[in-house]
Design an enzyme around this catalytic site. Sequence first.
Site, PDB file in Angstrom:
ATOM      1  N   LYS A   1       0.818  -1.213   0.000  1.00 37.47           N
ATOM      2  CA  LYS A   1       0.000   0.000   0.000  1.00 37.47           C
ATOM      3  C   LYS A   1       0.854   1.267   0.000  1.00 37.47           C
ATOM      4  O   LYS A   1       2.058   1.243   0.247  1.00 37.47           O
ATOM      5  CB  LYS A   1      -0.950  -0.022   1.197  1.00 37.47           C
ATOM      6  CG  LYS A   1      -2.093  -1.015   1.007  1.00 37.47           C
ATOM      7  CD  LYS A   1      -3.144  -0.916   2.087  1.00 37.47           C
ATOM      8  CE  LYS A   1      -4.337  -1.821   1.760  1.00 37.47           C
ATOM      9  NZ  LYS A   1      -5.352  -1.810   2.834  1.00 37.47           N
TER      10      LYS A   1
ATOM     11  N   ARG B   1      -3.710 -10.036   5.090  1.00 38.88           N
ATOM     12  CA  ARG B   1      -4.247 -10.013   3.725  1.00 38.88           C
ATOM     13  C   ARG B   1      -3.133  -9.521   2.815  1.00 38.88           C
ATOM     14  O   ARG B   1      -2.674  -8.387   2.939  1.00 38.88           O
ATOM     15  CB  ARG B   1      -5.476  -9.107   3.638  1.00 38.88           C
ATOM     16  CG  ARG B   1      -6.161  -9.101   2.288  1.00 38.88           C
ATOM     17  CD  ARG B   1      -7.378  -8.182   2.308  1.00 38.88           C
ATOM     18  NE  ARG B   1      -8.100  -8.206   1.040  1.00 38.88           N
ATOM     19  CZ  ARG B   1      -7.810  -7.449  -0.024  1.00 38.88           C
ATOM     20  NH1 ARG B   1      -6.797  -6.589   0.055  1.00 38.88           N
ATOM     21  NH2 ARG B   1      -8.524  -7.541  -1.134  1.00 38.88           N
TER      22      ARG B   1
END
Length: 293
Positions: free
Chosen positions: A240, A274
Amino acid sequence: MSLISFPSTIEDKLFPQKITLQIKGRLILWDEPQIMGVMNLTPDSFYAGSRLKLNKEEVLGRAQQMITDGADILDIGGYSSRPGAANISIEEEIQRIEDPIHWISEEFPEIIISVDTFRSEVARRGIEAGAHMVNDISGGSLDPNMYETISELSVPYIIMHMQGTPQNMQGKTDYENILREILNYFSEKLHIIREFGIKDVIIDPGFGFAKTLEQNYFLLKNLELFDMINLPILVGLSRKSMIYKLLKVEPSEALNGTTALNMVALMKGANILRVHDVKEANETRKLFKQLYA
């Protein structure tokens, strides 16, 4: 700001309590951190390496590789939730995820499949196609029928914290006290969820969703505070912007940073990672278990 202090140590964090979920009549025991592999049936997800075409061979090949590498859960999504992503219709989202879920559930009947959606009709169709749980980035905020649908389907439900929508969330990062507000968010959501009779719930603080870079790191630094909710914690940090912007690299170069922060997340009490890169996450889990099991 004064924070609540906890007497627990890292050694208590591997899995403080055994976690059980009811999945299609089976009682699933999680006695170690779980790895959720990301499978995006989208042409515009922020990390190009995660994108899959609606092709059976490609989908099953990626699923097989993730399972071989150590995935416990496969998260199938057809709607890109990156900041500013284009909105698509419910029908198109269903078309993207329905066949892949069916293919995977038939080919790999033992793997747990999550359908990644904030739309109740997509959730229903995903479960009917063979998925076992629903991963909702909006925590029910974007579809008034989601809680009733989850209750009817009787499946585990992942609720994430986000303000706004994927299209405008990056303009909604103002908090007076971000930890207190996110904890209150989960408290309020869980009160409603319990009224619908939903039993198996997992929480996700929502790294990267309506948070600045600094807020993301502050949340990770204080992740253990979410233990007070007494529910499994899912953490999605993989590649991210909080990683690649800080390191001044591209998402394709953010694996090393992801691995470093995944270890921090495990040490802070994360129960599910995740990730896009299952092999590296599984190696991180093995090292963590060796240190603290």
